[in-house]
Design an enzyme around this catalytic site. Structure first.
Site, PDB file in Angstrom:
ATOM      1  N   HIS A  17      24.548  43.866  20.247  1.00 58.50           N
ATOM      2  CA  HIS A  17      25.940  43.410  20.246  1.00 58.50           C
ATOM      3  C   HIS A  17      26.563  43.545  21.632  1.00 58.50           C
ATOM      4  O   HIS A  17      26.777  44.658  22.115  1.00 58.50           O
ATOM      5  CB  HIS A  17      26.715  44.254  19.231  1.00 58.50           C
ATOM      6  CG  HIS A  17      28.127  43.851  19.045  1.00 58.50           C
ATOM      7  ND1 HIS A  17      29.181  44.705  19.287  1.00 58.50           N
ATOM      8  CD2 HIS A  17      28.675  42.688  18.632  1.00 58.50           C
ATOM      9  CE1 HIS A  17      30.320  44.095  19.005  1.00 58.50           C
ATOM     10  NE2 HIS A  17      30.043  42.863  18.616  1.00 58.50           N
ATOM     11  N   GLU A  54      23.445  39.283  21.360  1.00 62.91           N
ATOM     12  CA  GLU A  54      24.677  38.650  20.904  1.00 62.91           C
ATOM     13  C   GLU A  54      25.665  38.595  22.044  1.00 62.91           C
ATOM     14  O   GLU A  54      25.781  39.546  22.831  1.00 62.91           O
ATOM     15  CB  GLU A  54      25.274  39.439  19.737  1.00 62.91           C
ATOM     16  CG  GLU A  54      26.508  38.819  19.109  1.00 62.91           C
ATOM     17  CD  GLU A  54      27.825  39.261  19.733  1.00 62.91           C
ATOM     18  OE1 GLU A  54      28.869  38.684  19.393  1.00 62.91           O
ATOM     19  OE2 GLU A  54      27.808  40.194  20.573  1.00 62.91           O
ATOM     20  N   ASP A  99      29.757  36.806  23.195  1.00 61.38           N
ATOM     21  CA  ASP A  99      30.940  35.997  22.926  1.00 61.38           C
ATOM     22  C   ASP A  99      31.167  35.107  24.138  1.00 61.38           C
ATOM     23  O   ASP A  99      30.960  35.541  25.279  1.00 61.38           O
ATOM     24  CB  ASP A  99      32.165  36.887  22.725  1.00 61.38           C
ATOM     25  CG  ASP A  99      31.939  37.947  21.664  1.00 61.38           C
ATOM     26  OD1 ASP A  99      31.928  37.587  20.481  1.00 61.38           O
ATOM     27  OD2 ASP A  99      31.763  39.129  22.033  1.00 61.38           O
ATOM     28  N   HIS A 106      34.718  39.018  25.458  1.00 65.95           N
ATOM     29  CA  HIS A 106      35.148  39.058  24.062  1.00 65.95           C
ATOM     30  C   HIS A 106      36.628  38.776  23.890  1.00 65.95           C
ATOM     31  O   HIS A 106      37.027  37.896  23.124  1.00 65.95           O
ATOM     32  CB  HIS A 106      34.826  40.427  23.449  1.00 65.95           C
ATOM     33  CG  HIS A 106      35.305  40.563  22.032  1.00 65.95           C
ATOM     34  ND1 HIS A 106      36.571  41.031  21.714  1.00 65.95           N
ATOM     35  CD2 HIS A 106      34.694  40.282  20.861  1.00 65.95           C
ATOM     36  CE1 HIS A 106      36.706  41.024  20.410  1.00 65.95           C
ATOM     37  NE2 HIS A 106      35.594  40.585  19.860  1.00 65.95           N
ATOM     38  N   GLU A 129      28.621  33.628  20.012  1.00 65.61           N
ATOM     39  CA  GLU A 129      29.843  33.480  19.226  1.00 65.61           C
ATOM     40  C   GLU A 129      30.905  32.729  20.013  1.00 65.61           C
ATOM     41  O   GLU A 129      31.262  33.114  21.132  1.00 65.61           O
ATOM     42  CB  GLU A 129      30.399  34.846  18.808  1.00 65.61           C
ATOM     43  CG  GLU A 129      31.678  34.714  17.994  1.00 65.61           C
ATOM     44  CD  GLU A 129      32.315  36.029  17.611  1.00 65.61           C
ATOM     45  OE1 GLU A 129      33.498  36.018  17.190  1.00 65.61           O
ATOM     46  OE2 GLU A 129      31.642  37.076  17.739  1.00 65.61           O
TER      47      GLU A 129
END
Length: 286
Positions: free
Chosen positions: A34, A61, A63, A76, A145
């Site tokens: 993450h 992962e 963003d 993020h 994301e």
């Protein structure tokens, strides 16, 4: 760029289609880092992702947000205030503005002015992360994301698909699964991705489980749910309902060993964690 494409497809691994096993034995639980190994290094920095790869994460992962001059960067929050020494919204700043900021010292990264660790303090363009994974030397996947709402709306997905296309990732070779997932809390964002690149799997992120999705169904064309660990703690049987509906479960953010054990016990397909090394160790994979 051709070399990047070749490296990507050589290193690509599939964690999206684990074997379905109804026996008490567990299937292998994929571990997704993450924002990189964000417990040990500043989130969304090159150092955090390098650490995650070294730790053995199955996937990374990130963003993504669009800058004022059209670059996708791994950040993020809507504003840079929390994770840098600057202020302002990512969407109102150009890449050069972000590059001048320190994104690592808040985490305690080294700040030696004579030899700063730029990998631990610099903003990370998504393109650079794609290059890192292409050069990883082993199989690594990427879960991206898209953050909404944003002033740029559909331009985020358009730029993302354009960049993935440059790396040969928008349309994987016939018969091969995509090494990339696009995730979002916005069903509209996922619809844009499916319309522009149907071969890229999408993940519908959930902070709460709405009545329309309690039976395991997801928005049209989406086959991976991204429920929060709170949802899974409250309703562990949701994972079985997802599987019966032909869908999968990628759960975030799973850091506590008790939560890791729960996810492994109930057949979660992947966990997204700040602690990939520790989770892999707990699962007996190190």
């Amino acid at each position: 760029m051709r070399e990047d494409v070749e490296r990507w497809h050589h290193n690509a691994v599939t964690y999206a289609h684990p074997a379905r096993d109804n026996s008490p034995e567990r299937h292998e639980l994929a571990v997704i880092a993450h924002r990189g190994a964000s417990e040990d290094a500043p989130e969304h920095t090159l150092a955090a992702y390098r650490r995650a790869i070294e730790d053995g994460a199955d996937a990374l992962e990130c963003d993504v947000r669009l800058t004022a001059d059209g670059h996708l960067v791994c950040v993020h929050d809507r504003r840079v205030n929390r994770t840098s020494n600057g202020r302002g919204a990512v969407s109102s700043l150009e890449l050069a503005d972000l590059a001048a900021l320190d994104f690592g010292s808040w985490k305690g990264a080294a700040t030696d002015q004579e030899a700063p660790d730029l990998d631990a303090t610099s903003v990370l363009p998504l393109e650079r992360l794609l290059e890192l994974v292409a050069d990883a030397g082993r199989r690594v996947e990427l879960a991206i994301e898209t953050k909404h709402p944003t002033r740029w709306a559909g331009q985020v997905e358009a730029r993302l698909l354009e960049l993935l296309g440059r790396f040969g990732l928008a349309q994987p070779p016939a018969g091969e699964p995509s090494p990339v997932r696009v995730m979002s809390f916005s069903a509209r964002s996922l619809h844009r991705v499916r319309a522009g690149a149907p071969a890229i799997p999408t993940v519908y992120l959930m902070q709460f489980l709405s009545p329309r999705h309690r039976d395991g169904r997801l928005p049209e064309g989406v086959h991976i749910a991204g429920p929060s660990i709170r949802i899974i703690r409250k309703d562990p049987a949701y994972v079985a309902r997802l599987h019966r509906a032909g869908n999968r479960a990628h759960v975030w953010t799973v850091n506590d060993p008790i939560d890791v054990e729960l996810c492994a016990d109930i057949g979660v397909d992947a966990v997204i964690t700040n602690r990939p090394k520790q989770v892999l160790s707990q699962l007996g994979r190190r």
